[in-house]
Design a protein around this motif. Sequence first.
Motif, PDB file in Angstrom:
ATOM      1  N   GLY A 163       8.164  -4.086   1.225  1.00 17.48           N
ATOM      2  CA  GLY A 163       8.231  -2.664   0.911  1.00 17.48           C
ATOM      3  C   GLY A 163       6.955  -1.936   1.284  1.00 17.48           C
ATOM      4  N   ALA A 164       5.814  -2.553   0.967  1.00 14.25           N
ATOM      5  CA  ALA A 164       4.527  -1.930   1.294  1.00 14.25           C
ATOM      6  C   ALA A 164       4.350  -1.824   2.800  1.00 14.25           C
ATOM      7  CB  ALA A 164       3.390  -2.736   0.678  1.00 14.25           C
ATOM      8  N   PHE A 165       4.727  -2.876   3.527  1.00 14.29           N
ATOM      9  CA  PHE A 165       4.615  -2.839   4.987  1.00 14.29           C
ATOM     10  C   PHE A 165       5.412  -1.679   5.566  1.00 14.29           C
ATOM     11  CE2 PHE A 165       7.384  -4.002   8.613  1.00 14.29           C
ATOM     12  CZ  PHE A 165       6.485  -3.717   9.641  1.00 14.29           C
ATOM     13  N   ILE A 166       6.666  -1.556   5.142  1.00 12.78           N
ATOM     14  CA  ILE A 166       7.523  -0.506   5.707  1.00 12.78           C
ATOM     15  C   ILE A 166       6.976   0.878   5.376  1.00 12.78           C
ATOM     16  CG2 ILE A 166       9.821   0.532   5.599  1.00 12.78           C
ATOM     17  CD1 ILE A 166      10.956  -2.280   5.196  1.00 12.78           C
ATOM     18  N   LEU A 167       6.575   1.069   4.126  1.00 13.41           N
ATOM     19  CA  LEU A 167       6.066   2.387   3.734  1.00 13.41           C
ATOM     20  C   LEU A 167       4.767   2.723   4.466  1.00 13.41           C
ATOM     21  CD1 LEU A 167       6.790   2.417  -0.108  1.00 13.41           C
ATOM     22  CD2 LEU A 167       7.902   3.800   1.653  1.00 13.41           C
ATOM     23  N   VAL A 168       3.871   1.745   4.603  1.00 12.43           N
ATOM     24  CA  VAL A 168       2.607   2.005   5.296  1.00 12.43           C
ATOM     25  C   VAL A 168       2.853   2.232   6.779  1.00 12.43           C
ATOM     26  CG1 VAL A 168       0.387   1.010   5.977  1.00 12.43           C
ATOM     27  CG2 VAL A 168       1.193   0.770   3.623  1.00 12.43           C
ATOM     28  N   HIS A 169       3.662   1.366   7.383  1.00  8.32           N
ATOM     29  CA  HIS A 169       3.916   1.490   8.826  1.00  8.32           C
ATOM     30  C   HIS A 169       4.581   2.820   9.162  1.00  8.32           C
ATOM     31  CE1 HIS A 169       5.161   0.801  12.878  1.00  8.32           C
ATOM     32  NE2 HIS A 169       6.441   0.692  12.559  1.00  8.32           N
ATOM     33  N   VAL A 170       5.683   3.107   8.488  1.00 10.04           N
ATOM     34  CA  VAL A 170       6.426   4.335   8.787  1.00 10.04           C
ATOM     35  C   VAL A 170       5.650   5.559   8.309  1.00 10.04           C
ATOM     36  CG1 VAL A 170       8.573   5.599   8.369  1.00 10.04           C
ATOM     37  CG2 VAL A 170       8.627   3.118   8.702  1.00 10.04           C
TER      38      VAL A 170
END
Length: 670
Positions: A163-170
Amino acid sequence: MLTLIEKILFFVLAVGSLYLAWRSFRQAARVIQRGDGRLYMDELPRRIWRALEVTVTQRTVFRARPWSSLMHGFVVWGFLFYFLANTGDVLEGYFDIAFLGTGIIGDVYRLAGDVLSVLIIIGMIYFMVRRFVVRDPALKYHENVKLHPRIPGDIQRDSLIVGAFILVHVGTRFLGETFWVALHGDDTWQPFASAVSGLWGGLDHDALEVGEHVLWWLALGTILAFIPYFPYSKHAHLFMGPLNYFSRPDRRSLGALDPLDFEDEAREQFGAAKLEHLSKTQIFDAFACIMCNRCQDACPAYVTGKELSPSTLEINKRLEIKAHMGALAAGTESPSPLLDFAITPSAVWACTGCGACIEICPVGNEPMFDIMDIRRDLVLTQGDFPSELQGAFRGMENAGNPWQVGESRMKWAEGLDVPTVEDTDNFEVLYWVGCAGSFEPRAQKIARALVRVLNAAGVKFAVLGDAESCTGDTARRAGNEYLFYEMAKANIETLNEVHPPRILVTCPHCLHTIGKEYPQFGGNYDVVHHTTFLNELIQAGRLKLVGEGRTNVTFHDPCYLGRHNGEYDAPRYALGAAGAAVTEMERTRNSSFCCGAGGAQFWKEEEHGTARVNLTRYAEAKATGAETLATGCPFCMRMFADARQDESMNGGPEVKDVVEIIAERLGLEV
């Protein structure tokens, strides 16, 4: 645009990240290759299309939980676009270009990126709140379900990382676009980025360029950091799910089991005791699992409080593989049996073989087959199975039926003119009566009603009489594959001597076994269920149905008629033609809830739980207010007839087979 040093640095980091990911994926591939059988790569265009169609449309996800499915769709559709967007961002970092140009194509590209970025963020916030704040009960498990020791920590930690990866990346890519808009002026093709860009109105040109540059590195840097972890995370289903659909076998039906090769004298293991005994497809399932728990929501055993959760079976496999990935990839024997970490014996014997877990799975997993293979090992290799099944096995082996009845299979037909194949030439259909129709009192009434209806329609039919024997379905679902193998060979030999133009059955289990599993052994026949055949007779005008008034009926879809063989409409059409108004239960058609008899449950005590499966389903029928519960399976009939006798079900609907309702409309004796 990047400086030369930045270009070199990014290239080195990208190569390192991809190398580490390749090593992880190679290990996963080697673990999958440890399995039995093969992954299927024939008819590549069709398989590629199926995988793409399922991924893009998300139709398998939308089978349940529409709101969560929509949020999942936002994330998936956004990430499919982000494969293109990230490629464009890298190219723009290396070359002084506007990816896809400044014309209409570039405009649409920027609009898609703007909208999908926002939708991904909305979707991920929804899922993070659902798991960590609301703590949705759908993501939890009953206390009696076996959980791998790593489940509590790993699932939460992995969900947080993903979840953190997706939110940070996007999020950083979207913010980077807002800085770009602030530098170049409002962009009507990026409405959301334009709206947010006003926040940077106080920054000068240099600060905006630095901000855009830093956010470029954060957006793509998170990908480089995440890629090596990707094969170990639940996010791997983004690739593994489509690949699972791509490589899965094309079964004749949803629940058609693969045969064991008893002619192979070198084979010592029958069924699955350890991970490596499972098929390649079954090991692949563990990597593809999305951990959504939809399968356990549909599982009649789990819903009624048994120890079985198809979801934890796949998750337990996944975490055991993760814990020993290197050793398993190197060919080392797995350290623990499946019954030690994946599933309990009670859970193994709680499965009804209904196929609901397969039907509902968004990524094509088939946990039911794991359970059937574990049963095969327990029965054939270890001789460890519920004692009640011994009687059914003995009856099939010695008397040709699990009821252990030694009398003639024609006793049910006393008083009726039922011709055998020895007495009849050029018959239209061979009526396969089945063990239930031959020996179980309630099912005998169904068989007699069908004969009267066939005579009324002028159908020329015949039966095998005492030459008929059990199809072996119970033996196969209970794990006694060798007994099934012997019975199937004997029945195929009998049928091949008769050369039936068509086989008519009243039992969906006979329909499935003869029609979908006997072809594995050279027995290819045209098999039709009696509700389908009755509807054909009605449509052809051979059955003239009369009768006053309309009966309120609810129809229960037998698992092996509906989910396993795809017949939903014919019983309803036939009931409608007979003057019945069908009121559907909440769980109907491919979402139908099992009666509790399948998977050899009929022949043993139900595993301990909080409720009985047949009572749970009968209560749903009672809740419709229908006068009659109609079905098309003798085992469903018996389970619901028993449920109706329970004190808690007073006032419940009368249970009848479809053919009995039609016989009544014809004015025939039932």
